[in-house]
Design an enzyme around this catalytic site. Structure first.
Site, PDB file in Angstrom:
ATOM      1  N   ASP A  13       0.785  -1.243   0.000  1.00 28.06           N
ATOM      2  CA  ASP A  13       0.000   0.000   0.000  1.00 28.06           C
ATOM      3  C   ASP A  13       0.819   1.297   0.000  1.00 28.06           C
ATOM      4  O   ASP A  13       0.490   2.233   0.743  1.00 28.06           O
ATOM      5  CB  ASP A  13      -0.973   0.012   1.190  1.00 28.06           C
ATOM      6  CG  ASP A  13      -2.026  -1.104   1.117  1.00 28.06           C
ATOM      7  OD1 ASP A  13      -1.952  -1.925   0.191  1.00 28.06           O
ATOM      8  OD2 ASP A  13      -2.908  -1.139   1.988  1.00 28.06           O
ATOM      9  N   ASP A  56      -4.691  -0.820  -1.734  1.00 29.02           N
ATOM     10  CA  ASP A  56      -6.004  -0.619  -1.116  1.00 29.02           C
ATOM     11  C   ASP A  56      -6.881   0.016  -2.202  1.00 29.02           C
ATOM     12  O   ASP A  56      -6.481   1.016  -2.805  1.00 29.02           O
ATOM     13  CB  ASP A  56      -5.805   0.351   0.067  1.00 29.02           C
ATOM     14  CG  ASP A  56      -6.696   0.070   1.260  1.00 29.02           C
ATOM     15  OD1 ASP A  56      -7.052  -1.093   1.498  1.00 29.02           O
ATOM     16  OD2 ASP A  56      -7.013   1.048   1.980  1.00 29.02           O
ATOM     17  N   HIS A  58     -10.789   0.930  -2.751  1.00 28.06           N
ATOM     18  CA  HIS A  58     -12.142   0.922  -2.192  1.00 28.06           C
ATOM     19  C   HIS A  58     -13.166   1.541  -3.135  1.00 28.06           C
ATOM     20  O   HIS A  58     -12.854   2.503  -3.854  1.00 28.06           O
ATOM     21  CB  HIS A  58     -12.169   1.737  -0.889  1.00 28.06           C
ATOM     22  CG  HIS A  58     -11.320   1.168   0.199  1.00 28.06           C
ATOM     23  ND1 HIS A  58     -11.526  -0.090   0.726  1.00 28.06           N
ATOM     24  CD2 HIS A  58     -10.268   1.687   0.878  1.00 28.06           C
ATOM     25  CE1 HIS A  58     -10.630  -0.306   1.686  1.00 28.06           C
ATOM     26  NE2 HIS A  58      -9.844   0.743   1.787  1.00 28.06           N
ATOM     27  N   LYS A  98      -7.093  -4.915  -3.067  1.00 30.31           N
ATOM     28  CA  LYS A  98      -7.900  -5.501  -1.996  1.00 30.31           C
ATOM     29  C   LYS A  98      -8.907  -4.485  -1.505  1.00 30.31           C
ATOM     30  O   LYS A  98      -8.687  -3.288  -1.606  1.00 30.31           O
ATOM     31  CB  LYS A  98      -6.999  -5.979  -0.859  1.00 30.31           C
ATOM     32  CG  LYS A  98      -6.127  -4.875  -0.315  1.00 30.31           C
ATOM     33  CD  LYS A  98      -5.021  -5.422   0.545  1.00 30.31           C
ATOM     34  CE  LYS A  98      -4.093  -4.316   0.975  1.00 30.31           C
ATOM     35  NZ  LYS A  98      -4.735  -3.204   1.690  1.00 30.31           N
ATOM     36  N   CYS A 146      -2.127  -2.749   7.502  1.00 32.99           N
ATOM     37  CA  CYS A 146      -1.925  -3.667   6.376  1.00 32.99           C
ATOM     38  C   CYS A 146      -0.593  -4.400   6.437  1.00 32.99           C
ATOM     39  O   CYS A 146      -0.511  -5.551   6.003  1.00 32.99           O
ATOM     40  CB  CYS A 146      -2.130  -2.926   5.066  1.00 32.99           C
ATOM     41  SG  CYS A 146      -3.864  -2.452   4.881  1.00 32.99           S
TER      42      CYS A 146
END
Ligand code: VGL
Ligand code: ZN
Length: 193
Positions: A13, A56, A58, A98, A146
């Protein structure tokens, strides 16, 4: 750190929202990891090791975010500047996204539905297994989320696991979260370097 063809460097990340001072979920000192991680990427590649990245990623609305019932400011929304890997980061390997379906994606290996608690695996383990990887070096952001989740999962999956502390930084929502996170990682069997 020693690298060889059976080792993977997992870069966690290193994205604008965490690693840029203007990021929405700025990790204190996050920008400092970029040159350290780049140096490790070079060392890993010269030794024939694998480099893999997590990201990451989202949706705009997810119970991961405070506005939707979670704990985080809006960050790393897919296809936005904040979700991009830091522009100075060397990218030389697969990128595993993810949280794409609104899950909490704290570990690069598993994502968890914040409402049902259901866990699912990402592509990361199969990428490593396909290359015969036995050892992983975890570095990046953030120590207490993370990096911790990824290192604990790696150790539990049987990879010999090292966390490279020079390349990590913590959110520290509570003071000392970084130390507690590393203690948990150690208890899971990983080595902190
Ligand atoms: C992370 C908080 C929320 C991380 C991701 O990459 O450590 N932290 N989402
Ligand atoms: Zn997140």
């Amino acid at each position: 750190m020693d690298y060889d063809a059976g080792t993977a460097l997992i870069v966690v990340d290193v994205q604008n929202d965490f690693a840029d001072p203007k990021g929405n979920l700025r990790v204190p000192g996050g920008e400092e990891v970029v040159p350290v991680v780049n140096r490790e990427i070079d060392r890993a590649l010269s030794a024939g090791a694998l480099v893999a990245y997590t990201q990451d990623w989202h949706p705009p609305d997810t119970p991961h975010f405070e506005k939707d019932g979670g704990i985080w400011p809006v960050h790393c929304v897919k296809e936005t500047w904040g979700a991009e890997l830091h522009p100075d980061l060397k990218v030389a390997g697969e990128i595993v996204r993810k949280g794409t379906q609104g899950e909490d994606g704290y570990s690069g290996f598993t994502v968890r539905d914040p409402e049902s608690g259901n866990e699912e695996i990402t592509r990361l383990e199969s990428i490593l297994r396909a290359r015969g990887i036995e050892k992983v070096v975890v570095t990046g952001l953030a120590t207490d989320y993370c990096v911790k989740g990824t290192a604990i999962d790696a150790a539990q999956k049987g990879f010999s696991t090292v966390v490279l502390t020079e390349g990590i930084r913590a959110v520290n929502r509570e003071p000392g979260d970084d130390e507690r996170a590393l203690e948990e990682v150690r208890r899971a069997g990983a080595v902190i370097e």
